[in-house]
Design a protein around this motif. Structure first.
Motif, PDB file in Angstrom:
ATOM      1  N   GLU A  37      32.610  65.372  45.927  1.00 15.69           N
ATOM      2  CA  GLU A  37      32.075  64.935  47.214  1.00 15.69           C
ATOM      3  C   GLU A  37      30.801  64.113  47.046  1.00 15.69           C
ATOM      4  N   LEU A  38      30.014  64.393  46.013  1.00 15.73           N
ATOM      5  CA  LEU A  38      28.779  63.648  45.778  1.00 15.73           C
ATOM      6  C   LEU A  38      29.048  62.266  45.187  1.00 15.73           C
ATOM      7  N   ARG A  39      30.125  62.161  44.427  1.00 14.09           N
ATOM      8  CA  ARG A  39      30.390  60.909  43.717  1.00 14.09           C
ATOM      9  C   ARG A  39      30.579  59.742  44.682  1.00 14.09           C
ATOM     10  N   SER A  40      31.319  59.981  45.775  1.00 15.64           N
ATOM     11  CA  SER A  40      31.630  58.889  46.698  1.00 15.64           C
ATOM     12  C   SER A  40      30.377  58.308  47.363  1.00 15.64           C
ATOM     13  N   PRO A  41      29.529  59.117  48.016  1.00 14.37           N
ATOM     14  CA  PRO A  41      28.329  58.515  48.632  1.00 14.37           C
ATOM     15  C   PRO A  41      27.353  57.940  47.616  1.00 14.37           C
ATOM     16  N   LEU A  42      27.225  58.570  46.461  1.00 17.27           N
ATOM     17  CA  LEU A  42      26.303  58.042  45.455  1.00 17.27           C
ATOM     18  C   LEU A  42      26.796  56.707  44.902  1.00 17.27           C
ATOM     19  N   THR A  43      28.106  56.565  44.747  1.00 17.54           N
ATOM     20  CA  THR A  43      28.663  55.284  44.313  1.00 17.54           C
ATOM     21  C   THR A  43      28.367  54.204  45.339  1.00 17.54           C
ATOM     22  N   SER A  44      28.509  54.560  46.626  1.00 17.03           N
ATOM     23  CA  SER A  44      28.216  53.613  47.699  1.00 17.03           C
ATOM     24  C   SER A  44      26.742  53.222  47.703  1.00 17.03           C
ATOM     25  N   VAL A  45      25.864  54.222  47.598  1.00 15.62           N
ATOM     26  CA  VAL A  45      24.423  53.950  47.585  1.00 15.62           C
ATOM     27  C   VAL A  45      24.065  53.035  46.423  1.00 15.62           C
ATOM     28  N   LYS A  46      24.572  53.355  45.243  1.00 16.63           N
ATOM     29  CA  LYS A  46      24.280  52.548  44.055  1.00 16.63           C
ATOM     30  C   LYS A  46      24.796  51.127  44.226  1.00 16.63           C
ATOM     31  N   GLY A  47      26.010  50.975  44.753  1.00 15.24           N
ATOM     32  CA  GLY A  47      26.601  49.651  44.912  1.00 15.24           C
ATOM     33  C   GLY A  47      25.824  48.780  45.883  1.00 15.24           C
ATOM     34  N   PHE A  48      25.490  49.338  47.043  1.00 10.54           N
ATOM     35  CA  PHE A  48      24.783  48.552  48.053  1.00 10.54           C
ATOM     36  C   PHE A  48      23.361  48.205  47.607  1.00 10.54           C
ATOM     37  N   THR A  49      22.644  49.175  47.022  1.00 13.46           N
ATOM     38  CA  THR A  49      21.273  48.886  46.600  1.00 13.46           C
ATOM     39  C   THR A  49      21.249  47.857  45.472  1.00 13.46           C
ATOM     40  N   ALA A  50      22.188  47.963  44.525  1.00 10.65           N
ATOM     41  CA  ALA A  50      22.241  46.988  43.436  1.00 10.65           C
ATOM     42  C   ALA A  50      22.552  45.593  43.974  1.00 10.65           C
ATOM     43  N   LEU A  96      23.326  46.340  58.102  1.00 13.69           N
ATOM     44  CA  LEU A  96      24.572  47.090  57.970  1.00 13.69           C
ATOM     45  C   LEU A  96      24.608  47.846  56.641  1.00 13.69           C
ATOM     46  N   MET A  97      24.220  47.170  55.566  1.00 16.12           N
ATOM     47  CA  MET A  97      24.246  47.826  54.261  1.00 16.12           C
ATOM     48  C   MET A  97      23.219  48.945  54.175  1.00 16.12           C
ATOM     49  N   LEU A  98      22.036  48.731  54.736  1.00 12.28           N
ATOM     50  CA  LEU A  98      21.005  49.774  54.716  1.00 12.28           C
ATOM     51  C   LEU A  98      21.397  50.961  55.587  1.00 12.28           C
ATOM     52  N   GLU A  99      22.063  50.710  56.702  1.00 12.53           N
ATOM     53  CA  GLU A  99      22.544  51.813  57.541  1.00 12.53           C
ATOM     54  C   GLU A  99      23.601  52.631  56.796  1.00 12.53           C
ATOM     55  N   THR A 100      24.449  51.950  56.030  1.00 17.54           N
ATOM     56  CA  THR A 100      25.449  52.657  55.235  1.00 17.54           C
ATOM     57  C   THR A 100      24.787  53.511  54.167  1.00 17.54           C
ATOM     58  N   VAL A 101      23.775  52.943  53.499  1.00 19.57           N
ATOM     59  CA  VAL A 101      23.037  53.707  52.497  1.00 19.57           C
ATOM     60  C   VAL A 101      22.364  54.916  53.134  1.00 19.57           C
ATOM     61  N   ASP A 102      21.787  54.729  54.311  1.00 21.96           N
ATOM     62  CA  ASP A 102      21.118  55.835  55.006  1.00 21.96           C
ATOM     63  C   ASP A 102      22.108  56.941  55.361  1.00 21.96           C
ATOM     64  N   ALA A 103      23.290  56.555  55.858  1.00 28.12           N
ATOM     65  CA  ALA A 103      24.303  57.552  56.214  1.00 28.12           C
ATOM     66  C   ALA A 103      24.798  58.298  54.985  1.00 28.12           C
ATOM     67  N   ASP A 104      24.997  57.584  53.877  1.00 28.85           N
ATOM     68  CA  ASP A 104      25.448  58.241  52.647  1.00 28.85           C
ATOM     69  C   ASP A 104      24.374  59.160  52.083  1.00 28.85           C
ATOM     70  N   ALA A 105      23.103  58.769  52.214  1.00 23.18           N
ATOM     71  CA  ALA A 105      22.014  59.645  51.769  1.00 23.18           C
ATOM     72  C   ALA A 105      21.984  60.925  52.594  1.00 23.18           C
ATOM     73  N   ASP A 106      22.247  60.813  53.893  1.00 22.62           N
ATOM     74  CA  ASP A 106      22.327  62.015  54.740  1.00 22.62           C
ATOM     75  C   ASP A 106      23.468  62.916  54.291  1.00 22.62           C
ATOM     76  N   ARG A 107      24.578  62.307  53.901  1.00 21.37           N
ATOM     77  CA  ARG A 107      25.735  63.089  53.452  1.00 21.37           C
ATOM     78  C   ARG A 107      25.408  63.842  52.165  1.00 21.37           C
ATOM     79  N   VAL A 108      24.717  63.175  51.240  1.00 19.44           N
ATOM     80  CA  VAL A 108      24.317  63.836  49.997  1.00 19.44           C
ATOM     81  C   VAL A 108      23.369  64.995  50.290  1.00 19.44           C
ATOM     82  N   THR A 109      22.415  64.755  51.183  1.00 18.89           N
ATOM     83  CA  THR A 109      21.465  65.810  51.560  1.00 18.89           C
ATOM     84  C   THR A 109      22.192  67.012  52.144  1.00 18.89           C
ATOM     85  N   ARG A 110      23.194  66.745  52.994  1.00 23.71           N
ATOM     86  CA  ARG A 110      23.955  67.836  53.621  1.00 23.71           C
ATOM     87  C   ARG A 110      24.744  68.624  52.577  1.00 23.71           C
ATOM     88  N   LEU A 111      25.330  67.931  51.608  1.00 21.50           N
ATOM     89  CA  LEU A 111      26.087  68.619  50.560  1.00 21.50           C
ATOM     90  C   LEU A 111      25.174  69.495  49.705  1.00 21.50           C
TER      91      LEU A 111
END
Length: 379
Positions: A160-173, A189-204
């Motif tokens: 579950e962590l791999r998917s949002p972290l991959t997204s965060v890494k891809g968008f920030t890079a 749009l990309m920063l909002e996606t990163v923010d949402a994925d960071a929230d998901r990681v925090t929740r996990l």
């Protein structure tokens, strides 16, 4: 000596004149060894087996008559995980006189079956000769189930962590490498996606910490006054603001409600999970009933009950007893399957109970009841 009926031999007086254990009770505990849940093997001062209880027979698949009266190393030929003879390594009778036993460890029976073994050396005086060797045997199946559960938890969370972290890494890079090529709307749009994925990681991570605290009995409850009706109302308003139709929710509050002391953050966590399940996996109207109820805690008369039900297909009867276990998923629509396990842990940490059943409209119905309670400093 004669063989007893409970896997023991009648005790004889020790050579030094000390009193022997009662006949049929080589442990000296005053109980039938066959009543013990763990395997028990006892050898006398000569290294001969005088007790081989029912659990030991089940774990080792050795008959009592084949073990009683034999040398301990022959009746129980244990090896360590490297194939070395265990009794030769430990030498209970000829080793250091200050030793009191062997800590629990995994050993192998003939055929490669693994067991948990701990040993106690009984002496008549601190550095005297060994009078009895008491061996405790445990099946490893329960521990293996626990280890498998932990492994599944780690694998699930890692996945579950791999998917949002991959997204965060891809968008920030991408943003760092090509910042000037994107418009402001694309960057947002990309920063909002990163923010949402960071929230998901925090929740996990929060879920993982909650499970750790629940399993270790260290989940803290900070009690404050809680208005359960208002708490449910806030969650409904949040769903409506997010686009859910207001008429999908029906909140019914039976007054007067008892004054409830609970952890407001954890109550919100329970409500959020139950309402999210009803909205995502259920259909039709989601009904929430908040009522006074009999307290689940002995010594208290009243409590507060919350029932969340929907009009969907409900939970199959054969799955009802697994709903609050780890990794149970009511459907294939995502999720870690940990939410209801955490909900149950939170409710029980408050001294409450939670149940699942079928709603009058045919859907799922979750009902939890919390004792009214009060903080210790107000008692």
């Amino acid at each position: 000596m004669s063989v007893g009926t409970s896997g023991t031999r009648d005790a004889q007086a020790a050579p030094d004149g000390s009193a022997p254990p009662p006949a049929g009770d080589p442990t000296g505990l005053g109980i039938d060894p066959d009543d013990l849940p763990d395997g028990l093997v006892v050898a006398d001062e000569h290294g001969l087996v005088v007790c081989f209880n029912a659990a030991a027979r089940r774990i080792t698949a050795v008959r009592a008559e084949d073990a009683l009266g034999r040398r301990l190393d022959k009746a129980l030929p244990l090896e360590d995980l490297e194939g070395r003879r265990w009794w030769q390594l430990t030498d209970p009778y000829g080793g250091l006189a200050i030793r009191v036993g062997q800590p629990e460890r995994n050993l192998l029976l003939p055929g490669g079956r693994e067991v948990l073994v701990s040993v106690r050396y009984v002496r008549s005086e601190p550095t005297g000769p060994v009078r009895r060797v008491v061996v405790s045997l445990r099946d490893t199946e329960a521990r293996r189930r626990t280890e498998r559960s932990h492994a599944e938890l780690i694998a699930t969370v890692a996945h579950e962590l791999r998917s949002p972290l991959t997204s965060v890494k891809g968008f920030t890079a991408t943003l760092l490498a090509k910042w000037s090529r994107f418009t402001d709307d694309q960057k947002r749009l990309m920063l909002e996606t990163v923010d949402a994925d960071a929230d998901r990681v925090t929740r996990l991570i929060a879920e993982l910490l909650d499970i750790s605290r629940i399993d270790s009995g260290r989940l803290e409850v900070r009690r404050q006054p809680v208005d359960m009706g208002a708490a449910v109302g806030r969650h409904i308003q949040a769903y409506v603001a997010a686009g859910q139709p207001a008429d999908r929710f029906l909140l019914r509050i039976e007054q007067p409600l008892p004054a409830l002391w609970a952890d407001p953050d954890k109550v919100d966590q329970v409500l959020s999970n139950l309402l999210e399940n009803a909205v995502r996996h259920g259909e039709g109207t989601v009904t929430i009933d908040v009522t006074p109820a009999a307290s689940p805690r002995e010594g208290e008369e009243t409590g507060t009950s919350v029932t969340v039900s929907d009009e969907g297909a409900g939970i199959p009867e054969e799955s009802m007893n697994r709903v609050f276990t780890r990794f149970w998923r009511g459907s294939k629509r995502g999720g870690t399957g940990l939410g209801l396990y955490i909900v149950k842990g939170i409710v029980e940490a408050h001294g409450g109970v939670i149940t699942v059943g079928r709603a009058p409209g045919g859907g799922a119905e979750f009902r939890f009841t919390l004792p009214v309670s009060t903080p210790a400093y107000l008692v």
